[in-house]
Design a protein around this motif. Structure first.
Motif, short mmCIF file in Angstrom:
data_model
loop_
_atom_site.label_atom_id
_atom_site.label_comp_id
_atom_site.label_asym_id
_atom_site.label_seq_id
_atom_site.Cartn_x
_atom_site.Cartn_y
_atom_site.Cartn_z
N THR A 1 -128.40 42.31 19.63
CA THR A 1 -129.27 42.49 18.47
C THR A 1 -128.48 42.51 17.17
O THR A 1 -127.39 43.09 17.11
CB THR A 1 -130.08 43.80 18.58
OG1 THR A 1 -130.79 44.02 17.36
CG2 THR A 1 -129.18 45.01 18.84
N SER A 2 -129.04 41.90 16.14
CA SER A 2 -128.39 41.93 14.82
C SER A 2 -128.53 43.28 14.15
O SER A 2 -127.87 43.54 13.14
CB SER A 2 -129.00 40.84 13.92
OG SER A 2 -128.71 39.56 14.42
N SER A 3 -129.40 44.15 14.67
CA SER A 3 -129.51 45.50 14.11
C SER A 3 -128.18 46.24 14.24
O SER A 3 -127.51 46.15 15.27
CB SER A 3 -130.59 46.29 14.86
OG SER A 3 -131.87 45.88 14.50
N LYS B 1 -124.54 46.28 25.71
CA LYS B 1 -125.34 46.34 24.49
C LYS B 1 -124.44 45.97 23.31
O LYS B 1 -123.46 46.65 23.02
CB LYS B 1 -125.92 47.74 24.27
CG LYS B 1 -126.90 48.18 25.36
CD LYS B 1 -127.35 49.62 25.12
CE LYS B 1 -128.32 50.09 26.19
NZ LYS B 1 -128.72 51.50 26.00
N VAL B 2 -124.79 44.88 22.62
CA VAL B 2 -124.00 44.40 21.49
C VAL B 2 -124.86 44.45 20.24
O VAL B 2 -125.95 43.87 20.20
CB VAL B 2 -123.50 42.97 21.73
CG1 VAL B 2 -122.63 42.50 20.56
CG2 VAL B 2 -122.72 42.88 23.04
N LEU C 1 -122.10 34.99 22.75
CA LEU C 1 -120.90 34.82 23.56
C LEU C 1 -120.21 36.15 23.82
O LEU C 1 -119.64 36.36 24.91
CB LEU C 1 -119.95 33.84 22.87
CG LEU C 1 -120.51 32.40 22.74
CD1 LEU C 1 -119.56 31.54 21.92
CD2 LEU C 1 -120.75 31.79 24.11
N VAL C 2 -120.26 37.06 22.86
CA VAL C 2 -119.72 38.41 23.08
C VAL C 2 -120.52 39.12 24.16
O VAL C 2 -119.97 39.76 25.06
CB VAL C 2 -119.73 39.23 21.77
CG1 VAL C 2 -119.43 40.70 22.05
CG2 VAL C 2 -118.70 38.68 20.79
N ALA C 3 -121.85 39.01 24.09
CA ALA C 3 -122.70 39.64 25.11
C ALA C 3 -122.42 39.07 26.50
O ALA C 3 -122.36 39.81 27.48
CB ALA C 3 -124.17 39.46 24.74
N LEU C 4 -122.26 37.75 26.58
CA LEU C 4 -121.93 37.14 27.87
C LEU C 4 -120.57 37.62 28.37
O LEU C 4 -120.40 37.87 29.57
CB LEU C 4 -121.94 35.61 27.74
CG LEU C 4 -121.57 34.83 29.00
CD1 LEU C 4 -122.45 35.22 30.18
CD2 LEU C 4 -121.65 33.33 28.74
N ALA C 5 -119.63 37.80 27.47
CA ALA C 5 -118.30 38.29 27.85
C ALA C 5 -118.39 39.70 28.44
O ALA C 5 -117.65 40.05 29.37
CB ALA C 5 -117.36 38.27 26.65
#
Length: 245
Positions: free
Chosen positions: A116-118, A142-143, A163-167
């Motif tokens: 989420t961009s929040s 949770k990113v 990509l960070v969430a997938l990592a």
């Protein structure tokens, strides 16, 4: 002759939050229109709303100011919105099918993550009373928009947050499992910037837009989601078999 490349089977799912899992976009719109009314301005057009969705706070504020011409800096406007929104976040509720979809994926053993961009402070306010929804995500998956792993200026529509969430998912896979590739990941989004970022990341994408936004972009909706994208009216309309789930 057109050659259609078969979609890889999905091994992981990543979810946006605002407007997709919870009804917070309705609250954003209401507060935004309140600020506009205070300055004698017309309500926010859906075409402008679509461009703001999913972007980091001050960037969204800057784009809003380009359209509205209100007498604030992006930082001042973001602060105004933050104060007006804070008491409203206790009223967030799950979108139709959100809890059930996450529960089904968990039961099937499909790794899931939140992207989420929040910023974290806002995420905590929006989610504090919704543990039956957000408790389905592992904390490590949770990113948020102010995550230090996302370079400054690289929020949606850039691919970095996905990509960070997938990592984070790959970091917790059992040793015997091959890392999940972006094309094996299904991203769920309601905002166009997030859909664009998902495509840049090389992922498959499900777009669940507000009907008003879908109406504005009716002529280009298939171009927005792309060859490996699908448009759904709600999360409970997902066909699990289509994605090998």
């Amino acid at each position: 002759m057109t050659v259609t490349i078969e979609r890889p089977k999905i091994r992981a799912c990543i979810f946006d939050m605002d407007g997709l899992l919870i009804n917070s976009e309705e609250i954003y719109t209401d507060v935004t229109n309140g600020v506009l009314k205070d300055h004698g301005k017309p309500i926010l057009p859906w075409s402008v709303k679509a461009d703001l969705q999913g972007r980091p706070g001050t960037e969204s504020a800057a784009r809003f100011l380009e359209w509205s011409q209100l007498p604030y800096t992006p930082e001042e406007l973001y602060a105004i919105f933050t104060e007006r929104l804070k008491p409203r976040w206790k009223n967030t509720a799950p979108m139709p099918g959100a809890v059930e979809l996450l529960q089904n994926l968990k039961q099937k053993g499909v790794p899931i993550a939140l992207a989420t961009s929040s910023y974290k402070a806002n995420y905590l306010l929006k989610s504090a009373h919704l543990d039956h929804l957000f408790g389905l995500f592992n904390e490590a998956n949770k990113v948020m928009g102010d995550d230090s792993r996302i370079p400054k200026g690289r929020g949606k529509p850039e691919p970095d947050i996905w990509l960070v969430a997938l990592a984070t998912i790959n970091a917790n896979l059992p040793d015997h499992m091959e890392p999940i590739k972006p094309e094996e990941c299904l991203i769920f989004e309601d905002g166009i910037p997030g859909v664009i970022g998902a495509k840049k990341a090389g992922c498959q994408v499900v777009w669940v837009p507000d009907p008003n936004i879908l109406n504005v972009f009716a002529d280009t909706k298939h171009e927005i989601v792309g060859e490996w994208g699908e448009i759904l009216p709600s999360l409970d309309a997902l066909d699990f078999a289509k994605y090998g789930l």
